[in-house]
Design a protein around this motif. Structure first.
Motif, PDB file in Angstrom:
ATOM      1  N   PRO A   1      38.695 107.658  44.135  1.00 27.68           N
ATOM      2  CA  PRO A   1      37.984 108.855  44.602  1.00 27.68           C
ATOM      3  C   PRO A   1      38.502 110.143  43.951  1.00 27.68           C
ATOM      4  N   ALA A   2      39.820 110.243  43.764  1.00 29.47           N
ATOM      5  CA  ALA A   2      40.382 111.448  43.149  1.00 29.47           C
ATOM      6  C   ALA A   2      39.901 111.605  41.712  1.00 29.47           C
TER       7      ALA A   2
ATOM      8  N   LYS B   1      45.357  99.619  47.791  1.00 33.59           N
ATOM      9  CA  LYS B   1      45.045 100.837  48.561  1.00 33.59           C
ATOM     10  C   LYS B   1      45.200 102.088  47.700  1.00 33.59           C
ATOM     11  N   LEU B   2      46.256 102.134  46.917  1.00 37.17           N
ATOM     12  CA  LEU B   2      46.475 103.296  46.059  1.00 37.17           C
ATOM     13  C   LEU B   2      45.311 103.465  45.082  1.00 37.17           C
ATOM     14  N   LEU B   3      44.899 102.384  44.468  1.00 44.58           N
ATOM     15  CA  LEU B   3      43.826 102.450  43.476  1.00 44.58           C
ATOM     16  C   LEU B   3      42.479 102.746  44.126  1.00 44.58           C
ATOM     17  N   ARG B   4      42.125 101.996  45.161  1.00 48.73           N
ATOM     18  CA  ARG B   4      40.780 102.128  45.761  1.00 48.73           C
ATOM     19  C   ARG B   4      40.618 103.350  46.648  1.00 48.73           C
TER      20      ARG B   4
ATOM     21  N   SER C   1      39.350 125.096  42.957  1.00 47.69           N
ATOM     22  CA  SER C   1      40.329 124.650  43.952  1.00 47.69           C
ATOM     23  C   SER C   1      40.194 123.158  44.216  1.00 47.69           C
ATOM     24  N   LEU C   2      38.966 122.703  44.396  1.00 47.92           N
ATOM     25  CA  LEU C   2      38.721 121.275  44.604  1.00 47.92           C
ATOM     26  C   LEU C   2      39.199 120.466  43.402  1.00 47.92           C
ATOM     27  N   HIS C   3      38.933 120.972  42.207  1.00 50.42           N
ATOM     28  CA  HIS C   3      39.352 120.297  40.981  1.00 50.42           C
ATOM     29  C   HIS C   3      40.876 120.151  40.933  1.00 50.42           C
ATOM     30  N   VAL C   4      41.588 121.218  41.225  1.00 55.92           N
ATOM     31  CA  VAL C   4      43.059 121.178  41.189  1.00 55.92           C
ATOM     32  C   VAL C   4      43.599 120.192  42.217  1.00 55.92           C
ATOM     33  N   MET C   5      43.034 120.204  43.435  1.00 59.94           N
ATOM     34  CA  MET C   5      43.500 119.262  44.470  1.00 59.94           C
ATOM     35  C   MET C   5      43.232 117.817  44.061  1.00 59.94           C
ATOM     36  N   ALA C   6      42.066 117.563  43.490  1.00 62.65           N
ATOM     37  CA  ALA C   6      41.733 116.202  43.053  1.00 62.65           C
ATOM     38  C   ALA C   6      42.643 115.762  41.912  1.00 62.65           C
ATOM     39  N   VAL C   7      42.927 116.675  40.979  1.00 60.67           N
ATOM     40  CA  VAL C   7      43.818 116.343  39.865  1.00 60.67           C
ATOM     41  C   VAL C   7      45.210 115.989  40.380  1.00 60.67           C
ATOM     42  N   ILE C   8      45.713 116.752  41.332  1.00 57.10           N
ATOM     43  CA  ILE C   8      47.042 116.466  41.892  1.00 57.10           C
ATOM     44  C   ILE C   8      47.065 115.071  42.519  1.00 57.10           C
ATOM     45  N   SER C   9      46.029 114.743  43.278  1.00 60.26           N
ATOM     46  CA  SER C   9      45.964 113.421  43.904  1.00 60.26           C
ATOM     47  C   SER C   9      45.881 112.315  42.862  1.00 60.26           C
ATOM     48  N   TRP C  10      45.040 112.523  41.864  1.00 64.08           N
ATOM     49  CA  TRP C  10      44.874 111.524  40.801  1.00 64.08           C
ATOM     50  C   TRP C  10      46.186 111.319  40.054  1.00 64.08           C
ATOM     51  N   MET C  11      46.834 112.424  39.692  1.00 59.33           N
ATOM     52  CA  MET C  11      48.083 112.325  38.942  1.00 59.33           C
ATOM     53  C   MET C  11      49.175 111.626  39.757  1.00 59.33           C
ATOM     54  N   ALA C  12      49.230 111.908  41.051  1.00 54.73           N
ATOM     55  CA  ALA C  12      50.231 111.233  41.894  1.00 54.73           C
ATOM     56  C   ALA C  12      50.049 109.722  41.803  1.00 54.73           C
TER      57      ALA C  12
ATOM     58  N   TRP D   1      36.494 114.503  37.908  1.00 54.91           N
ATOM     59  CA  TRP D   1      35.452 114.538  36.886  1.00 54.91           C
ATOM     60  C   TRP D   1      34.266 115.407  37.309  1.00 54.91           C
ATOM     61  N   LEU D   2      33.784 115.222  38.536  1.00 54.56           N
ATOM     62  CA  LEU D   2      32.617 115.987  38.995  1.00 54.56           C
ATOM     63  C   LEU D   2      32.915 117.486  39.057  1.00 54.56           C
ATOM     64  N   ALA D   3      34.045 117.839  39.635  1.00 55.63           N
ATOM     65  CA  ALA D   3      34.408 119.253  39.711  1.00 55.63           C
ATOM     66  C   ALA D   3      34.681 119.815  38.311  1.00 55.63           C
ATOM     67  N   GLY D   4      35.326 119.020  37.462  1.00 56.00           N
ATOM     68  CA  GLY D   4      35.586 119.464  36.090  1.00 56.00           C
ATOM     69  C   GLY D   4      34.303 119.711  35.319  1.00 56.00           C
ATOM     70  N   LEU D   5      33.332 118.831  35.487  1.00 57.19           N
ATOM     71  CA  LEU D   5      32.043 119.027  34.815  1.00 57.19           C
ATOM     72  C   LEU D   5      31.329 120.262  35.359  1.00 57.19           C
ATOM     73  N   ALA D   6      31.434 120.503  36.655  1.00 63.62           N
ATOM     74  CA  ALA D   6      30.842 121.715  37.225  1.00 63.62           C
ATOM     75  C   ALA D   6      31.513 122.959  36.644  1.00 63.62           C
TER      76      ALA D   6
END
Length: 148
Positions: free
Chosen positions: A65-66, A57-60, A14-25, A71-76
């Protein structure tokens, strides 16, 4: 450790999916900001100042963080027993696309610095590069869902 990963699997996924959505946005939006910056933000002052703040702001605050959480959740998830069949093609195609997505993220960060120096690319170039995350997303989603 493997028992803990197995128990945490739905939470980590779940954390991985949420982070991916944020990163992709962010990966979809930052090149669009670059288009506007390249075409309308050449002069000092406004709107260049606004573009610089939004890009920073978008990048930092969102994208970096996303990406790290992705990456961390994906590796887990990869380390969770029984989740990945390394004999199949799909984990390798996904990994290649994720590495390419990470490269694209780093390229965007470099382009932001170039725009600050007044050495950015044309709006047309950023428009074309705006398609890269979409193509990589298609490869990633098909790899994970269809498992070709």
């Amino acid at each position: 450790m493997t028992d803990l990963l197995s128990l945490a699997y739905p939470w980590v996924k779940s954390l991985h999916v949420m982070a991916v959505i944020s990163w992709m946005a962010g990966l979809f939006y930052l090149p669009r900001l670059f288009v506007y910056h390249a075409e309308r933000g050449q002069a000092a002052g406004e709107p260049a100042g606004s573009f610089q703040v939004m890009e920073d702001k978008l990048l930092r605050v969102i994208m970096n963080p996303a990406m790290i959480v992705t990456w961390l959740a994906g590796l887990a998830l990869v380390l969770t027993p029984g989740i990945v069949d390394w004999g199949a093609i799909w984990p390798w195609s996904k990994a290649a696309a994720v590495l390419a997505m990470t490269w694209f993220h780093m390229w965007l960060a470099a382009q932001r610095r170039a725009l600050l120096r007044g050495q950015g690319l044309s709006g047309r170039h950023y428009r074309m590069m705006n398609e890269v995350p979409t193509l990589l997303m298609v490869v990633i989603v098909l790899s994970v869902i269809v498992r070709f």
